[in-house]
Design a protein around this motif. Structure first.
Motif, PDB file in Angstrom:
ATOM      1  N   ASP A  41       1.966 -36.376  15.536  1.00  0.00           N
ATOM      2  CA  ASP A  41       2.968 -35.684  14.740  1.00  0.00           C
ATOM      3  C   ASP A  41       2.363 -34.878  13.604  1.00  0.00           C
ATOM      4  O   ASP A  41       1.246 -35.136  13.150  1.00  0.00           O
ATOM      5  CB  ASP A  41       3.947 -36.684  14.114  1.00  0.00           C
ATOM      6  CG  ASP A  41       4.583 -37.601  15.122  1.00  0.00           C
ATOM      7  OD1 ASP A  41       3.902 -38.004  16.075  1.00  0.00           O
ATOM      8  OD2 ASP A  41       5.754 -37.926  14.950  1.00  0.00           O
ATOM      9  N   SER A  43       5.630 -29.858   8.629  1.00  0.00           N
ATOM     10  CA  SER A  43       5.320 -28.536   8.103  1.00  0.00           C
ATOM     11  C   SER A  43       6.424 -28.086   7.159  1.00  0.00           C
ATOM     12  O   SER A  43       7.611 -28.244   7.445  1.00  0.00           O
ATOM     13  CB  SER A  43       5.146 -27.523   9.242  1.00  0.00           C
ATOM     14  OG  SER A  43       6.273 -27.519  10.096  1.00  0.00           O
ATOM     15  N   GLN A  93      12.002 -23.507   5.599  1.00  0.00           N
ATOM     16  CA  GLN A  93      12.198 -24.336   6.790  1.00  0.00           C
ATOM     17  C   GLN A  93      11.219 -25.507   6.780  1.00  0.00           C
ATOM     18  O   GLN A  93      10.026 -25.334   6.547  1.00  0.00           O
ATOM     19  CB  GLN A  93      11.977 -23.507   8.054  1.00  0.00           C
ATOM     20  CG  GLN A  93      12.140 -24.284   9.357  1.00  0.00           C
ATOM     21  CD  GLN A  93      13.571 -24.746   9.578  1.00  0.00           C
ATOM     22  OE1 GLN A  93      14.511 -23.994   9.366  1.00  0.00           O
ATOM     23  NE2 GLN A  93      13.730 -25.998   9.985  1.00  0.00           N
ATOM     24  N   ASN A 141       9.902 -28.887   9.135  1.00  0.00           N
ATOM     25  CA  ASN A 141       9.876 -29.433  10.496  1.00  0.00           C
ATOM     26  C   ASN A 141       9.044 -30.705  10.540  1.00  0.00           C
ATOM     27  O   ASN A 141       7.969 -30.767   9.933  1.00  0.00           O
ATOM     28  CB  ASN A 141       9.254 -28.429  11.480  1.00  0.00           C
ATOM     29  CG  ASN A 141      10.004 -27.129  11.555  1.00  0.00           C
ATOM     30  OD1 ASN A 141      11.214 -27.089  11.615  1.00  0.00           O
ATOM     31  ND2 ASN A 141       9.254 -26.028  11.529  1.00  0.00           N
ATOM     32  N   TRP A 142       9.538 -31.688  11.270  1.00  0.00           N
ATOM     33  CA  TRP A 142       8.727 -32.840  11.689  1.00  0.00           C
ATOM     34  C   TRP A 142       8.614 -32.681  13.195  1.00  0.00           C
ATOM     35  O   TRP A 142       9.608 -32.754  13.909  1.00  0.00           O
ATOM     36  CB  TRP A 142       9.430 -34.128  11.299  1.00  0.00           C
ATOM     37  CG  TRP A 142       8.774 -35.383  11.800  1.00  0.00           C
ATOM     38  CD1 TRP A 142       7.586 -35.512  12.446  1.00  0.00           C
ATOM     39  CD2 TRP A 142       9.306 -36.712  11.683  1.00  0.00           C
ATOM     40  NE1 TRP A 142       7.324 -36.816  12.754  1.00  0.00           N
ATOM     41  CE2 TRP A 142       8.369 -37.583  12.286  1.00  0.00           C
ATOM     42  CE3 TRP A 142      10.463 -37.240  11.135  1.00  0.00           C
ATOM     43  CZ2 TRP A 142       8.581 -38.962  12.359  1.00  0.00           C
ATOM     44  CZ3 TRP A 142      10.667 -38.610  11.202  1.00  0.00           C
ATOM     45  CH2 TRP A 142       9.733 -39.458  11.793  1.00  0.00           C
ATOM     46  N   SER A 143       7.408 -32.422  13.684  1.00  0.00           N
ATOM     47  CA  SER A 143       7.237 -31.976  15.065  1.00  0.00           C
ATOM     48  C   SER A 143       6.063 -32.661  15.729  1.00  0.00           C
ATOM     49  O   SER A 143       5.181 -33.217  15.065  1.00  0.00           O
ATOM     50  CB  SER A 143       6.995 -30.456  15.112  1.00  0.00           C
ATOM     51  OG  SER A 143       7.928 -29.760  14.323  1.00  0.00           O
ATOM     52  N   HIS A 156      10.617 -30.845  18.235  1.00  0.00           N
ATOM     53  CA  HIS A 156      10.958 -31.231  16.864  1.00  0.00           C
ATOM     54  C   HIS A 156      11.639 -32.600  16.826  1.00  0.00           C
ATOM     55  O   HIS A 156      12.632 -32.833  17.506  1.00  0.00           O
ATOM     56  CB  HIS A 156      11.866 -30.189  16.219  1.00  0.00           C
ATOM     57  CG  HIS A 156      11.238 -28.833  16.094  1.00  0.00           C
ATOM     58  ND1 HIS A 156      10.054 -28.617  15.420  1.00  0.00           N
ATOM     59  CD2 HIS A 156      11.624 -27.620  16.560  1.00  0.00           C
ATOM     60  CE1 HIS A 156       9.733 -27.342  15.472  1.00  0.00           C
ATOM     61  NE2 HIS A 156      10.662 -26.717  16.162  1.00  0.00           N
ATOM     62  N   GLN A 191      14.509 -31.460  11.677  1.00  0.00           N
ATOM     63  CA  GLN A 191      14.384 -30.184  10.984  1.00  0.00           C
ATOM     64  C   GLN A 191      15.349 -30.159   9.807  1.00  0.00           C
ATOM     65  O   GLN A 191      16.395 -30.806   9.829  1.00  0.00           O
ATOM     66  CB  GLN A 191      14.691 -29.009  11.934  1.00  0.00           C
ATOM     67  CG  GLN A 191      13.676 -28.834  13.051  1.00  0.00           C
ATOM     68  CD  GLN A 191      13.984 -27.621  13.907  1.00  0.00           C
ATOM     69  OE1 GLN A 191      14.898 -27.642  14.708  1.00  0.00           O
ATOM     70  NE2 GLN A 191      13.201 -26.555  13.735  1.00  0.00           N
ATOM     71  N   TRP A 192      14.996 -29.421   8.776  1.00  0.00           N
ATOM     72  CA  TRP A 192      15.836 -29.315   7.582  1.00  0.00           C
ATOM     73  C   TRP A 192      15.480 -28.015   6.861  1.00  0.00           C
ATOM     74  O   TRP A 192      14.536 -27.325   7.232  1.00  0.00           O
ATOM     75  CB  TRP A 192      15.623 -30.513   6.656  1.00  0.00           C
ATOM     76  CG  TRP A 192      14.207 -30.649   6.183  1.00  0.00           C
ATOM     77  CD1 TRP A 192      13.661 -30.135   5.039  1.00  0.00           C
ATOM     78  CD2 TRP A 192      13.140 -31.328   6.870  1.00  0.00           C
ATOM     79  NE1 TRP A 192      12.328 -30.448   4.959  1.00  0.00           N
ATOM     80  CE2 TRP A 192      11.982 -31.175   6.074  1.00  0.00           C
ATOM     81  CE3 TRP A 192      13.052 -32.041   8.071  1.00  0.00           C
ATOM     82  CZ2 TRP A 192      10.747 -31.714   6.442  1.00  0.00           C
ATOM     83  CZ3 TRP A 192      11.830 -32.569   8.433  1.00  0.00           C
ATOM     84  CH2 TRP A 192      10.696 -32.414   7.631  1.00  0.00           C
ATOM     85  N   HIS A 193      16.235 -27.702   5.814  1.00  0.00           N
ATOM     86  CA  HIS A 193      15.948 -26.512   5.018  1.00  0.00           C
ATOM     87  C   HIS A 193      15.824 -26.912   3.564  1.00  0.00           C
ATOM     88  O   HIS A 193      16.435 -27.892   3.113  1.00  0.00           O
ATOM     89  CB  HIS A 193      17.040 -25.442   5.199  1.00  0.00           C
ATOM     90  CG  HIS A 193      16.577 -24.062   4.842  1.00  0.00           C
ATOM     91  ND1 HIS A 193      16.669 -23.547   3.571  1.00  0.00           N
ATOM     92  CD2 HIS A 193      15.977 -23.105   5.590  1.00  0.00           C
ATOM     93  CE1 HIS A 193      16.173 -22.323   3.550  1.00  0.00           C
ATOM     94  NE2 HIS A 193      15.736 -22.030   4.760  1.00  0.00           N
ATOM     95  N   ARG A 207      13.040 -40.495   8.901  1.00  0.00           N
ATOM     96  CA  ARG A 207      13.431 -39.380   8.041  1.00  0.00           C
ATOM     97  C   ARG A 207      14.608 -39.792   7.165  1.00  0.00           C
ATOM     98  O   ARG A 207      15.588 -40.347   7.651  1.00  0.00           O
ATOM     99  CB  ARG A 207      13.860 -38.181   8.899  1.00  0.00           C
ATOM    100  CG  ARG A 207      13.030 -36.941   8.757  1.00  0.00           C
ATOM    101  CD  ARG A 207      13.239 -36.153   7.482  1.00  0.00           C
ATOM    102  NE  ARG A 207      14.500 -35.430   7.433  1.00  0.00           N
ATOM    103  CZ  ARG A 207      15.264 -35.377   6.355  1.00  0.00           C
ATOM    104  NH1 ARG A 207      14.938 -36.033   5.269  1.00  0.00           N
ATOM    105  NH2 ARG A 207      16.381 -34.685   6.353  1.00  0.00           N
TER     106      ARG A 207
END
Length: 218
Positions: A40, A43, A49, A51-53, A71, A74-76, A202
């Motif tokens: 993992d 970013s 933006q 991301n946990w990817s 992903h 994801q969040w902002h 998360r």
């Protein structure tokens, strides 16, 4: 290369420790990886933006694949302010999640002292105007530790700030439940050794800042 940097840190209590976290900065983008989360990365992009990817190289080898593809979450950017700084993301590392590690710790790793029982280390990443160092420490405050600061391409400073906070009494039981779910999921996937499965979660803090809790494997 200008505006690039790499920083490593972990919570240490003798032989007990968290995973080693690496924060890599490329211009205005920020990437987090962990020694326990092999597949993992997290970013935080200049666009806001987050991301946990899965890493690109792990797309075909990771034992678990998110339902949405690569992903996990994801969040902002939420725009939460800490004085003159804007909070981006945090890591929560409870004292209960430190495990015995026999390998030597690299000298490049910044060691954070372990919190007492019932507490956790919260590492907050934030950006601020590029201020003199003494003013950055004032932003951090007397009860927290400035792990590092890095000047990004747009001249803002990325700050990593560590603080010891109490965790709710109900949290250990919740973390154990998550660990059991992840272990059972690993067994359902046919993994021979389910003890090293990821159980990181998360969450958002009380102000709405996105983050994750690091959980030790069963």
């Amino acid at each position: 290369m200008a505006n690039r940097g790499k920083y490593k840190f972990g919570v240490i209590d003798g032989e007990r420790r968290s995973s080693v976290w690496t924060v890599a900065v490329n211009r205005e983008d920020i990437y987090l990886t962990s020694s326990r989360m092999k597949h993992d990365k997290i970013s935080l992009h200049a666009s806001g933006q987050g991301n946990w990817s899965l890493k690109t190289e792990a797309l075909n080898t990771a034992p678990f694949k998110p339902n949405g593809g690569r992903h996990v979450a994801q969040w902002h950017d939420t725009g939460v302010l800490l004085g003159r700084s804007k909070a981006l993301f945090f890591l929560l590392i409870p004292e209960t999640e430190l495990v015995v590690a026999y390998e030597s710790l690299a000298p490049t790793v910044k060691a954070i002292a372990a919190p007492p029982s019932g507490y956790a280390v919260k590492v907050m990443l934030a950006v601020s105007p590029h201020l003199p160092r003494d003013q950055r420490v004032q932003i951090a405050g007397d009860s927290v530790m400035l792990l590092f600061d890095h000047r990004m391409q747009d001249s803002r400073a990325l700050l990593a700030i560590a603080q010891v906070i109490a965790i709710p009494p109900s949290m250990p039981a919740q973390m154990d439940a998550i660990r059991r779910v992840q272990r059972d999921k690993a067994r359902a996937y046919g993994l021979a050794d389910a003890t090293g499965t990821r159980a990181t979660v998360r969450i958002d803090d009380a102000r709405g800042v996105p983050g994750i809790i690091e959980l030790a494997p069963l």
